[in-house]
Design a protein around this motif. Sequence first.
Motif, PDB file in Angstrom:
ATOM      1  N   GLY A 190       5.689   1.213 -13.517  1.00 42.53           N
ATOM      2  CA  GLY A 190       4.387   0.441 -12.693  1.00 42.53           C
ATOM      3  C   GLY A 190       3.387   0.391 -13.410  1.00 42.53           C
ATOM      4  N   ALA A 191       3.048   1.413 -14.186  1.00 34.79           N
ATOM      5  CA  ALA A 191       1.720   1.460 -15.207  1.00 34.79           C
ATOM      6  C   ALA A 191       1.662   0.348 -15.978  1.00 34.79           C
ATOM      7  N   GLU A 192       3.183   0.192 -16.766  1.00 35.40           N
ATOM      8  CA  GLU A 192       3.312  -0.791 -17.844  1.00 35.40           C
ATOM      9  C   GLU A 192       3.165  -2.145 -17.517  1.00 35.40           C
ATOM     10  N   ALA A 193       3.591  -2.422 -15.966  1.00 30.85           N
ATOM     11  CA  ALA A 193       3.631  -3.858 -15.727  1.00 30.85           C
ATOM     12  C   ALA A 193       2.383  -4.069 -14.435  1.00 30.85           C
ATOM     13  N   HIS A 194       1.392  -3.091 -14.650  1.00 30.81           N
ATOM     14  CA  HIS A 194       0.440  -3.111 -13.789  1.00 30.81           C
ATOM     15  C   HIS A 194       0.672  -3.481 -12.238  1.00 30.81           C
ATOM     16  N   LEU A 195       1.637  -2.635 -11.918  1.00 29.11           N
ATOM     17  CA  LEU A 195       1.900  -2.996 -10.413  1.00 29.11           C
ATOM     18  C   LEU A 195       1.208  -1.584  -9.769  1.00 29.11           C
ATOM     19  N   ARG A 196       0.742  -2.071  -8.656  1.00 27.36           N
ATOM     20  CA  ARG A 196       0.066  -1.113  -7.820  1.00 27.36           C
ATOM     21  C   ARG A 196       1.095  -0.447  -6.912  1.00 27.36           C
ATOM     22  N   ASN A 197       0.718   0.894  -6.594  1.00 30.20           N
ATOM     23  CA  ASN A 197       1.596   1.510  -5.714  1.00 30.20           C
ATOM     24  C   ASN A 197       3.129   1.445  -5.906  1.00 30.20           C
ATOM     25  N   SER A 221       3.790  -8.843  -9.358  1.00 28.82           N
ATOM     26  CA  SER A 221       2.978  -8.610  -8.313  1.00 28.82           C
ATOM     27  C   SER A 221       3.758  -7.726  -7.574  1.00 28.82           C
ATOM     28  N   THR A 222       3.037  -6.997  -6.455  1.00 26.92           N
ATOM     29  CA  THR A 222       3.549  -6.116  -5.571  1.00 26.92           C
ATOM     30  C   THR A 222       4.535  -6.693  -4.805  1.00 26.92           C
ATOM     31  N   GLY A 223       4.485  -8.005  -4.282  1.00 25.82           N
ATOM     32  CA  GLY A 223       5.407  -8.559  -3.303  1.00 25.82           C
ATOM     33  C   GLY A 223       6.911  -8.806  -4.122  1.00 25.82           C
ATOM     34  N   THR A 224       6.877  -9.213  -5.388  1.00 32.68           N
ATOM     35  CA  THR A 224       7.925  -9.386  -6.239  1.00 32.68           C
ATOM     36  C   THR A 224       8.579  -7.824  -6.558  1.00 32.68           C
ATOM     37  N   VAL A 279      31.987  -5.417  -4.960  1.00 33.93           N
ATOM     38  CA  VAL A 279      31.517  -6.335  -5.486  1.00 33.93           C
ATOM     39  C   VAL A 279      30.222  -6.948  -5.098  1.00 33.93           C
ATOM     40  N   PRO A 280      30.148  -7.322  -3.800  1.00 32.67           N
ATOM     41  CA  PRO A 280      28.834  -7.988  -3.478  1.00 32.67           C
ATOM     42  C   PRO A 280      27.817  -6.968  -3.567  1.00 32.67           C
ATOM     43  N   ALA A 281      28.006  -5.745  -3.129  1.00 32.95           N
ATOM     44  CA  ALA A 281      26.898  -4.726  -3.091  1.00 32.95           C
ATOM     45  C   ALA A 281      26.474  -4.840  -4.553  1.00 32.95           C
ATOM     46  N   ALA A 282      27.330  -4.516  -5.572  1.00 34.87           N
ATOM     47  CA  ALA A 282      26.948  -4.570  -7.003  1.00 34.87           C
ATOM     48  C   ALA A 282      26.045  -5.778  -7.424  1.00 34.87           C
ATOM     49  N   VAL A 283      26.238  -6.789  -7.010  1.00 36.12           N
ATOM     50  CA  VAL A 283      25.685  -8.118  -7.266  1.00 36.12           C
ATOM     51  C   VAL A 283      24.182  -8.026  -6.728  1.00 36.12           C
ATOM     52  N   LEU A 284      24.122  -7.548  -5.427  1.00 37.34           N
ATOM     53  CA  LEU A 284      22.867  -7.420  -5.001  1.00 37.34           C
ATOM     54  C   LEU A 284      22.130  -6.576  -5.742  1.00 37.34           C
ATOM     55  N   MET A 285      22.682  -5.284  -6.483  1.00 36.78           N
ATOM     56  CA  MET A 285      21.803  -4.318  -7.070  1.00 36.78           C
ATOM     57  C   MET A 285      21.357  -5.020  -8.541  1.00 36.78           C
ATOM     58  N   VAL A 286      22.233  -5.582  -9.219  1.00 37.14           N
ATOM     59  CA  VAL A 286      21.994  -6.595 -10.249  1.00 37.14           C
ATOM     60  C   VAL A 286      20.842  -7.552 -10.078  1.00 37.14           C
ATOM     61  N   SER A 287      20.832  -8.116  -8.859  1.00 33.43           N
ATOM     62  CA  SER A 287      19.812  -9.012  -8.623  1.00 33.43           C
ATOM     63  C   SER A 287      18.423  -8.211  -8.611  1.00 33.43           C
ATOM     64  N   GLY A 288      18.593  -7.228  -7.787  1.00 32.12           N
ATOM     65  CA  GLY A 288      17.218  -6.365  -7.807  1.00 32.12           C
ATOM     66  C   GLY A 288      16.481  -5.953  -8.900  1.00 32.12           C
ATOM     67  N   LEU A 289      17.601  -5.458  -9.833  1.00 26.89           N
ATOM     68  CA  LEU A 289      17.003  -4.952 -11.085  1.00 26.89           C
ATOM     69  C   LEU A 289      16.472  -5.922 -11.983  1.00 26.89           C
ATOM     70  N   LEU A 290      17.101  -7.114 -12.053  1.00 23.61           N
ATOM     71  CA  LEU A 290      16.716  -8.122 -12.990  1.00 23.61           C
ATOM     72  C   LEU A 290      15.202  -8.714 -12.231  1.00 23.61           C
ATOM     73  N   LEU A 291      15.197  -8.990 -11.077  1.00 23.79           N
ATOM     74  CA  LEU A 291      14.126  -9.383 -10.253  1.00 23.79           C
ATOM     75  C   LEU A 291      12.959  -8.345 -10.534  1.00 23.79           C
TER      76      LEU A 291
END
Length: 414
Positions: free
Chosen positions: A245-252, A303-306, A285-297
């Motif tokens: 969070g500090a590196e990417a300047h993300l608040r909270n 921004s905090t929204g992303t 498999v669907p759950a793992a795909v969702l987790m990959v999406s979350g990490l890459l995002l």
Amino acid sequence: MNEMKAKQPLWTKEFITLMVSNLFLFLTLQMMLTTLPAYAKETFMASPLQVSLITSLFAFSAIASRFVSSRALEKGKLRLLLYVGLLISLAATLGYYWASGIVFLLLMRILFGIGFGMTSTSFPTMASDVIPIKRLGEGMGYFGLSTTLAMSIGPMIGLTLLQGGGFTPLVIITVIINVLIFPLAYILTSRAPARRIPERPVTEPVHLEDKPQSSFNSKLILPSVLNFLMSITYGGLLSFMALYGAEAHLRNPQYFFLFNAIAIILVRPFSGRIYDRYGHKALVVPAAVLMVSGLLLLTFASSTGTMLLSALCYGLGFGAIQPSIQTWMIQEVHPLQRGMANGMFFNSLDFGVAIGSIVLGSIAKSTSYAIMYRYSALALALLILIYILAHIIGKSRSKARTRLEETKSAAAGS
């Protein structure tokens, strides 16, 4: 008789008490797991290696403790295991306050790991005994919600207390939560003088009076490996989210864990019912795909929204896959081995968190935290690959056995 047992209610007083006890137990872990690295770095000028040891030494001591705990559960020593584990955990938590250096702090982490390993094996084993067998997936899903909810809101509570009041209030609140578990544990153990052995489904006949021949079940290897790979990514989030969070300047950045928890709460009721109807094949498999999406995002979050959107994606996947793997492991073993199955589940989880903290920390040191999270997504890609290959191999073996049986039947008929 089977119909009557199938209609047994899930939300009994015993089950609810177990959920609350487990929630408190994991809160005492998670409130410290994310905050201690930051505290050690600021107070004791801890090196990156020492910071990673705060997580990994706890995990390895918990793993060692569970090997003993699972055998004690098979011998009916649940009460002893539960209370000794709670006392050790409480003593270690108090010891954090008196730690005057990094070495003493690490010793307290080892002690806490021993106590936590004992207690964290007891509660889910008791839960798997009280849940109606035909609702095991749903029941363990709800019970696992107490674990994953603590894993999600615990870091947020801990970071908020540390930033707002300092280390002393954090220790005091953690000790109070630990103490609250004792009366709940007394209620549970006074109502259940001995472990009950529930009936297994008719499709899985077993002589319950016969004890399992071995304390190890090879059917647990695959789900344990998958759980290990999944936990590597969570270890990276627990250990380094505040620093990222500090590196990417993300608040909270602690809000990542809050929205992760919201996603888990939303998905858990549905994932448990899907498991009971279709099994783990519909979820992993669907759950793992969702987790990959979350990490890459998360790695592209500016921004905090992303960041919060990434938390929702990761939480939906994590909330579906974790209880599915735990229920899968419980269903693979004899009822007397449920302590061992739960021990292996949490051991593979803690081992993944420990390895994730060490390996991903090394990657972050030479690159950045964003690149580190992209590398951690590879663990989930490997999880998907292993699961699909295991499914294909299992399906081909099943067809081969069917053909062999048909050949033998034809030969016998002629």
